[in-house]
Design an enzyme around this catalytic site. Structure first.
Site, PDB file in Angstrom:
ATOM      1  CB  SER A 133      -0.809  -0.036   1.216  1.00 39.66           C
ATOM      2  OG  SER A 133      -2.063  -1.184   1.163  1.00 39.66           O
ATOM      3  CE  LYS A 179      -4.571   1.819  -0.632  1.00 39.46           C
ATOM      4  NZ  LYS A 179      -3.880   0.317  -0.394  1.00 39.46           N
ATOM      5  CB  SER A 186      -3.831   1.444   3.946  1.00 38.53           C
ATOM      6  OG  SER A 186      -2.952   0.953   3.151  1.00 38.53           O
ATOM      7  CE  LYS A 202      -0.746   4.372   2.500  1.00 37.37           C
ATOM      8  NZ  LYS A 202      -1.088   3.317   3.354  1.00 37.37           N
TER       9      LYS A 202
END
Length: 580
Positions: free
Chosen positions: A369, A372, A427, A532
Site C-alpha cells: 500500500s 497509494k 489504507s 504510510k
C-alpha cells in the site's frame, strides 16, 4: 486642405506641453495616493492606476478638442513666421513616435497570431478536466482553450471573447504537474479579470501618450499589480501559495526569452517581489527602507548558497564509522528497525540527502500500500474538485477482493476528499481503486499518468501497474520510496491525511470510524511529518515516514519486514526515541 492640416498640427503641437504638465501633476498626486495604500491592496492600486491612465488619455483629448474650438485656432499657423513653427515640429514628432509605438503593438499582435497558428490543441483529458474544474471554481462561464506551442518560454493568455492559454511544450513534458497546474491557475485568473482586453487598452494609451515618461511608469506599475492580483487569485484557488512560488522560480530558471507584451504572461512583473509576496505575505507591512535591503541580501545569500551547493557537488557518502556514530544518537530509530526485521532499509537525513543507514536500499521489491502515495499525487495533480461525490460500485469491490476487507459498502457515496483520506490514512483499497476509476479518462488514463509521474520523479527502480498495491507487480526500492516521500511532502493534503489519527465517515446514514494504520502516529515522543504503511504476504510489512528528532529531519523506509511488529516497538517513549 493644407491649411486645415497645418492648423490641426499647430494646435496639437502647441497643446502638447500643457497636456504633459497636467498629466505630470495628476501622476504626482497618484504617487502620493499609492504611498498611502497598504502593501496588500493590489486590487485597490490596480483600479487607481487604471483609472488614472485612462483619465490621462481623456485629459489629452479634451485639451486638444477645446483648443481646436478656440476663435483663432484656424488662422493662427498662417500668420506665424518660420521662427515660431515649433508646434509643427512637436506635432510631427508626436506623429512619428505614435506611428512607431503603433507599429510595435501591431508586430506584437502579429507575433501572437503566428504563435496561435503554429500551436496544437492540448487534448489530454486529465488536463482538460483540471482546467475546467479550476475555471468552475473561478466562476468562469466561457470555454477556455488549451494549446501547446513549441517555441515559447512561458504560458500566455490570448483572446478575450474566446480565451486561449498557450502552454510551452517544454513545460508540458518537463515541469511537475502540480507546478504546471499552478501556472495554469495564474493564467485562468487573467481570463477571469479580462486582463487581455485591459492590456490592449493599455497599449492604446501608450501609443497616444508615448512621449510622457510617467505614462510608461504608470503602465508598468499596472502590469506589476495585475500579476500580483493574478497570483493572489491563483493561490486562493490552489489553497496554498507555495506551488505557484515554486513554479515561478522554476519558470524563471528555464525561460530564455520573454513573450510578446500584447498578452498577459506568467513571467510578467518583478519576480523577486512576487515570490516575496507569495512566500512571506506577513512581511509586507514592514518599512520598505528596511525590508528591501534585507530582502535583497537574503536572496543574494540564498543565491550564493545555491551556487556553492552546485559547485561543491553532491555530499560525499558517510564512512561506516560516521554512520554508526550518528545512528548511535538515534536509539529509538534503531530499536524500530531491529523490531521490524526489515530486509531493505533506508535512513536518510532529509535536509542534506545524506544516507545514514542503507541496507539493500536499491533492490526493487513489492511495496504493497505504499503505492497509494503515488495514487494520491497523481489524482491531486489534476487539481480536482475535492467536494465531488463518488459512488463505490461493484468494480471497486471486485478489483480489491484479494485484499483486506473494506468497511466502505458498495453503493456508498463519499466525497473525493474522503476517498483520499481513507486511502492514505486507513489504507482502504476500495477508496484507492475508486480514485483511479473516476480519474479523468478512466483507469487507462490513470495508469498512463502513474507512469508519467514515475518518470518525472526519476524512480529508476520502480514499476507501478495499479493504484492499491495489491499487485506484486507494484515494486520499488527503498531509495525510490525516499524520493516518493520527498515529492509527497509538497502536497499539503497528503501531509494532513497521512498524519491524521482517525476520521468518522458517514456512508448513507451509517457512521464508520477509521484509524491510522501507523500506530506510531500520535504516539508519545514521535513527531511524524508524513507516514504510510503497507502490508501483504509478498511485501511483508512496509513503513515509510518522515520524522523530526532533535532538530533533525529524517526519512525512514522499511521494506519487507516481519508480518507483525512487537507492540513494544510501537510504544517507544520520548527518552528512547531522542538523543541519549
Amino acid at each position: 486642405m493644407i491649411d486645415f492640416l497645418l492648423s490641426a498640427a499647430w494646435i496639437l503641437g502647441g497643446d502638447l506641453p500643457a497636456v504633459a504638465w497636467k498629466i505630470l501633476c495628476l501622476h504626482a498626486a497618484t504617487l502620493a495616493l499609492l504611498l498611502l495604500t497598504r502593501p496588500g491592496d493590489a486590487r485597490l492600486r490596480y483600479a487607481l492606476l487604471g483609472a488614472v491612465l485612462f483619465v490621462s488619455v481623456a485629459i489629452a483629448a479634451t485639451d486638444v478638442a477645446l483648443a481646436w474650438r478656440g476663435p483663432s485656432a484656424a488662422a493662427a499657423p498662417l500668420s506665424e513666421t518660420h521662427a515660431t513653427v515649433w508646434p509643427l515640429w512637436l506635432a510631427l514628432a508626436w506623429l512619428v513616435g505614435s506611428a512607431l509605438a503603433a507599429l510595435r503593438l501591431l508586430l506584437g499582435l502579429g507575433w501572437l497570431r503566428g504563435v496561435l497558428r503554429a500551436s496544437l490543441p492540448w487534448n489530454d483529458p486529465a488536463w482538460q478536466v483540471c482546467v475546467a474544474n479550476m475555471a468552475r471554481c473561478l466562476r468562469l462561464s466561457r470555454t477556455i482553450g488549451l494549446r501547446v506551442v513549441r517555441d515559447l518560454s512561458s504560458p500566455v493568455t490570448a483572446g478575450w471573447l474566446k480565451p486561449v492559454i498557450l502552454v510551452p511544450a517544454s513545460l508540458v513534458t518537463g515541469m511537475p504537474a502540480d507546478l504546471l497546474a499552478a501556472l495554469l491557475a495564474h493564467e485562468l485568473a487573467h481570463v477571469r479579470r479580462h486582463d487581455y482586453l485591459v492590456n490592449l487598452l493599455q497599449h492604446a494609451a501608450e501609443v497616444l501618450l508615448f512621449f510622457h515618461p510617467s505614462i510608461w511608469w504608470l503602465s508598468r506599475r499596472m502590469r506589476i499589480e495585475r500579476e500580483r492580483i493574478a497570483d493572489q487569485l491563483a493561490a486562493e484557488l490552489l489553497g496554498s501559495s507555495m506551488p505557484l512560488a515554486r513554479a515561478l522560480h522554476a519558470l524563471e530558471r528555464v525561460a530564455a526569452d520573454a513573450p510578446a507584451p500584447v498578452a498577459p504572461a506568467a513571467r510578467d512583473g518583478d519576480l523577486l517581489d512576487r515570490l516575496r509576496r507569495l512566500v512571506r505575505p506577513d512581511t509586507l507591512a514592514g518599512r520598505r527602507a528596511v525590508a528591501l535591503p534585507v530582502l535583497s541580501m537574503s536572496f543574494a545569500l540564498a543565491g550564493f548558497g545555491a551556487w556553492s551547493a552546485l559547485t561543491a557537488g553532491p555530499m560525499p557518502p558517510l564512512s561506516a564509522q560516521e554512520a554508526q556514530r550518528l545512528m548511535a544518537q538515534l536509539p529509538g530509530v534503531q530499536t524500530l528497525i531491529e523490531a521490524s526485521g526489515a530486509s531493505h532499509v533506508l535512513v536518510m537525513d532529509t535536509r542534506s540527502g545524506v544516507t545514514l543507514l542503507g541496507r539493500a536500499e536499491n533492490d526493487a521489491v513489492p511495496i504493497a500500500s505504499l503505492t497509494k502515495l503515488m495514487t494520491a499525487m497523481v489524482v491531486l495533480d489534476t487539481a480536482p474538485d475535492l467536494s465531488r461525490r463518488v459512488r463505490i460500485d461493484e468494480l471497486d469491490a471486485r478489483a480489491t477482493a484479494s485484499g483486506a476487507a473494506s468497511q466502505l459498502p458498495v453503493g456508498a457515496s463519499v466525497t473525493l476528499n474522503t476517498l483520499l483520506k481513507l486511502a492514505l490514512m486507513a489504507s482502504d483499497n476500495r477508496a484507492a481503486h475508486a480514485l483511479a476509476r473516476t480519474y479523468p479518462g478512466g483507469e487507462p488514463a490513470f495508469t498512463q499518468a502513474l507512469q508519467r509521474k514515475t518518470a518525472a520523479l526519476h524512480l529508476t527502480h520502480t514499476t507501478l501497474e495499479e493504484p492499491t498495491g495489491l499487485s506484486t507487480a507494484n515494486r520499488a526500492s527503498a531509495a525510490d520510496i525516499g524520493r516518493i516521500l520527498s515529492a509527497a511532502a509538497a502536497y499539503p493534503q497528503i501531509v494532513r491525511d497521512t498524519t491524521a489519527l482517525d476520521v468518522m465517515v458517514d456512508t448513507d446514514g451509517n457512521r464508520l470510524r477509521y484509524h491510522n494504520t501507523n500506530p506510531l502516529v500520535g504516539a508519545q515522543g514521535w513527531d511524524i511529518r508524513l507516514s504510510k504503511t503497507g502490508a501483504s504476504t509478498e511485501a511483508g510489512r512496509c513503513l515509510a515516514m518522515r520524522i523530526h528528532i532533535d532538530d533533525r529531519d529524517l526519512t525512514l523506509v522499511l521494506l519487507n519486514g516481519h508480518p507483525s511488529v512487537p507492540a513494544s516497538a510501537t510504544r517507544l517513549s520520548s527518552t528512547t526515541l531522542h538523543t541519549s
